[in-house]
Design a protein around this motif. Structure first.
Motif, PDB file in Angstrom:
ATOM      1  N   ARG A   1       0.798  -1.287   0.045  1.00 41.06           N
ATOM      2  CA  ARG A   1      -0.064  -0.085  -0.101  1.00 41.06           C
ATOM      3  C   ARG A   1       0.932   1.239  -0.001  1.00 41.06           C
ATOM      4  O   ARG A   1       1.895   1.308   0.440  1.00 41.06           O
ATOM      5  CB  ARG A   1      -0.901  -0.048   1.287  1.00 41.06           C
ATOM      6  CG  ARG A   1      -2.089  -1.184   1.308  1.00 41.06           C
ATOM      7  CD  ARG A   1      -2.935  -0.905   1.953  1.00 41.06           C
ATOM      8  NE  ARG A   1      -2.945  -0.458   3.280  1.00 41.06           N
ATOM      9  CZ  ARG A   1      -2.891  -1.055   4.567  1.00 41.06           C
ATOM     10  NH1 ARG A   1      -2.779  -2.292   4.405  1.00 41.06           N
ATOM     11  NH2 ARG A   1      -2.729  -0.423   5.620  1.00 41.06           N
ATOM     12  N   GLY A   2       0.569   2.341  -0.888  1.00 44.83           N
ATOM     13  CA  GLY A   2       1.177   3.383  -0.829  1.00 44.83           C
ATOM     14  C   GLY A   2       1.916   3.525  -1.898  1.00 44.83           C
ATOM     15  O   GLY A   2       2.713   4.514  -2.171  1.00 44.83           O
ATOM     16  N   LYS A   3       2.070   2.566  -2.865  1.00 42.54           N
ATOM     17  CA  LYS A   3       2.804   2.266  -3.967  1.00 42.54           C
ATOM     18  C   LYS A   3       1.929   2.256  -5.217  1.00 42.54           C
ATOM     19  O   LYS A   3       1.894   1.284  -6.077  1.00 42.54           O
ATOM     20  CB  LYS A   3       3.637   1.115  -4.125  1.00 42.54           C
ATOM     21  CG  LYS A   3       4.820   1.243  -3.001  1.00 42.54           C
ATOM     22  CD  LYS A   3       5.797  -0.012  -2.783  1.00 42.54           C
ATOM     23  CE  LYS A   3       6.947  -0.167  -1.595  1.00 42.54           C
ATOM     24  NZ  LYS A   3       7.821  -1.073  -1.763  1.00 42.54           N
TER      25      LYS A   3
ATOM     26  N   SER B   1      -6.952   1.980 -11.074  1.00 41.14           N
ATOM     27  CA  SER B   1      -5.865   2.632 -10.253  1.00 41.14           C
ATOM     28  C   SER B   1      -5.542   2.117  -8.816  1.00 41.14           C
ATOM     29  O   SER B   1      -6.869   2.166  -8.286  1.00 41.14           O
ATOM     30  CB  SER B   1      -5.671   3.742 -10.494  1.00 41.14           C
ATOM     31  OG  SER B   1      -5.698   4.396 -11.819  1.00 41.14           O
ATOM     32  N   GLY B   2      -4.558   1.997  -8.463  1.00 43.28           N
ATOM     33  CA  GLY B   2      -4.263   1.546  -6.947  1.00 43.28           C
ATOM     34  C   GLY B   2      -2.973   0.957  -6.858  1.00 43.28           C
ATOM     35  O   GLY B   2      -2.110   0.844  -7.500  1.00 43.28           O
ATOM     36  N   SER B   3      -2.952   0.422  -5.415  1.00 45.47           N
ATOM     37  CA  SER B   3      -1.676  -0.317  -5.233  1.00 45.47           C
ATOM     38  C   SER B   3      -2.019  -1.893  -5.334  1.00 45.47           C
ATOM     39  O   SER B   3      -2.979  -2.263  -5.079  1.00 45.47           O
ATOM     40  CB  SER B   3      -1.191   0.082  -3.659  1.00 45.47           C
ATOM     41  OG  SER B   3      -2.090   0.086  -2.882  1.00 45.47           O
TER      42      SER B   3
ATOM     43  N   ARG C   1      -8.697   3.509  -3.527  1.00 51.83           N
ATOM     44  CA  ARG C   1      -8.978   4.445  -2.568  1.00 51.83           C
ATOM     45  C   ARG C   1     -10.037   4.067  -1.642  1.00 51.83           C
ATOM     46  O   ARG C   1     -10.020   4.569  -0.210  1.00 51.83           O
ATOM     47  CB  ARG C   1      -9.055   5.908  -2.867  1.00 51.83           C
ATOM     48  CG  ARG C   1      -7.713   6.540  -3.417  1.00 51.83           C
ATOM     49  CD  ARG C   1      -8.108   7.796  -4.250  1.00 51.83           C
ATOM     50  NE  ARG C   1      -8.902   7.726  -5.351  1.00 51.83           N
ATOM     51  CZ  ARG C   1      -9.316   8.759  -5.927  1.00 51.83           C
ATOM     52  NH1 ARG C   1      -9.073  10.073  -5.690  1.00 51.83           N
ATOM     53  NH2 ARG C   1     -10.004   8.714  -7.223  1.00 51.83           N
ATOM     54  N   ASN C   2     -11.073   3.339  -2.146  1.00 56.09           N
ATOM     55  CA  ASN C   2     -12.160   2.861  -1.380  1.00 56.09           C
ATOM     56  C   ASN C   2     -11.577   1.834  -0.462  1.00 56.09           C
ATOM     57  O   ASN C   2     -12.373   1.561   0.754  1.00 56.09           O
ATOM     58  CB  ASN C   2     -13.179   2.374  -2.087  1.00 56.09           C
ATOM     59  CG  ASN C   2     -14.112   3.365  -2.645  1.00 56.09           C
ATOM     60  OD1 ASN C   2     -14.156   4.541  -2.341  1.00 56.09           O
ATOM     61  ND2 ASN C   2     -14.795   3.039  -3.698  1.00 56.09           N
TER      62      ASN C   2
END
Length: 412
Positions: A269-271, A293-295, A311-312
């Motif tokens: 997470r965070g990447k 999009s996401g990690s 983000r959810n």
């Protein structure tokens, strides 16, 4: 609803009240299996604490009549102190967690509830912008769709924990908030029940979260999250999730497949990367969804199921700051609306057993008269006891541990 790492944000749910422990092999109770509520015992020191607290409560706007009504019949609950002091610090594997969170039984009940309450859930979705299947998944995780809401007297539990002192400030704040709920007329003191830690209702709100987010969906002037009718509780959860930043139309995440040689440095997470960037790196949705999009995380390491988180996902973590919990809610929500089980293979456990092996052990033990309570593949308390009973019947050391040797012996 929350873990101790996020204490104070919202409700104490799955990890503290134990609803996620409904897995059969885990030996926990399933739907409708709550134990009898604890009874108060005499404790002069507790009584003195309550007498002193009365003055503090009065200074916070709690009336004498509310205090009298709330503490009539309330008292010290030693079982609550025992539970608070003996919370097991353990971490289930994601495979075990999902075996419970999205068990066949929980998914089937979720789909039935989703169908029978479809109109209500659609209306709540329209008002708050949180998808109906997501609301249903929180409900399923927190109280097994309302069948395990907790029957511990909340005033007694919170007063006991505040008096005990380990987290005195937090629990006293919850006690004061609970009294405000009673004073506001939302619930009578003798009906305010919940978990041993004060989480209440269908979706396990703690009192401060209730005051901030509970909704009166039915319009009867009370925000009744305790009722057999789950309407107020489901609307309250949708309100909380919406105000935490939920983006309608964005999935919580999805299972993805990673290409051979995928760099482990890109996990975590965070990447986050864009959907296009992930596609260029060879990442693909496991079930044909549109890439988001996401990690990406792979809790079991490369070769185990991997998940792209949006983000959810962070909004679900606001409800309970545990990665397994949030993946569980997301996956259960997908299953409730007809999605497939996890496609990836978790592989063997530390003992060399696959989930199918562990399920076979449970079935064979039960067939030999040592009931495991089901065959979900989770080696919980009931399965451990069944293994020990089998070992004792064969004159073996009682380990309670599932191993390939045990499986071989059971197959004979």
């Amino acid at each position: 609803m929350i873990t101790r790492r996020t204490l104070g944000l919202t409700a104490l749910g799955a990890l503290l009240s134990g609803c996620i422990g409904g897995g059969s092999g885990g030996g926990a109770r399933g739907a409708g299996g709550e134990a009898a509520p604890p009874r108060p015992v005499p404790n002069p020191a507790f009584d003195a604490w309550v007498a002193a607290y009365r003055d503090r409560a009065a200074g916070r706007g709690i009336s004498r009549s509310t205090m009298d009504a709330a503490f009539r019949g309330a008292g010290f609950l030693p079982q609550v102190v025992e539970k608070d002091r003996n919370q097991t610090e353990f971490k289930r594997t994601l495979e075990d967690y999902l075996s419970i969170a999205a068990s066949d039984e929980r998914v089937a009940m979720g789909r039935q509830k989703f169908a029978s309450l479809g109109g209500l859930l659609a209306q709540i979705e329209a008002r708050y912008g949180v998808e109906a299947h997501v609301i249903a998944a929180f409900w399923g995780m927190e109280s097994y769709f309302g069948t395990r809401r907790g029957n511990v007297p909340v005033i007694s539990a919170l007063a006991t924990l505040a008096f005990d002192g380990r987290r005195a400030e937090f629990f006293e704040s919850q006690l004061t908030a609970a009294l405000k709920i009673i004073q506001n007329g939302d619930i009578a003191a003798d009906r305010m029940t919940g978990s041993w830690a004060g989480a209440m209702g269908h979706t396990q709100f703690i009192p401060t979260a209730y005051l901030a987010y509970a909704a009166d969906w039915t319009g009867d002037g009370r925000r009744d999250i305790w009722s057999e009718d789950p309407s107020d509780a489901l609307a309250s959860t949708a309100n909380y999730v919406a105000k935490s930043g939920w983006q309608k139309g964005l999935p919580w995440g999805m299972e993805v497949t990673l290409p051979a040689g995928f760099p482990t440095g890109l996990l975590g997470r965070g990447k986050a990367k864009s959907a296009d960037d992930w596609r260029m790196l060879g990442v693909r949705p496991a079930s044909g969804e549109r890439m988001a999009s996401g990690s990406i995380v792979a809790p079991g390491g490369l070769g185990s199921p991997a998940f792209l988180l949006t983000r959810n996902f962070a909004v679900i973590l606001r409800y309970n700051n545990a990665e397994n919990y949030a993946i569980g809610v997301g996956h259960l929500s997908d299953r409730i609306r007809g999605g497939e089980a996890i496609r990836g293979n978790f592989g063997p456990d530390a003992s060399g057993l696959t989930k199918a092996d562990r399920q076979e052990i449970q079935r064979l033990l039960t067939a030999k008269g040592h009931d495991t309570g089901g065959s979900d593949g989770v080696m919980g308390a009931k399965t451990k006891a069944a293994i020990e009973a089998f070992e004792a019947s064969r004159g073996l050391p009682m380990t309670g541990t599932a191993t390939p040797a045990l499986l071989a012996l059971l197959r004979r």
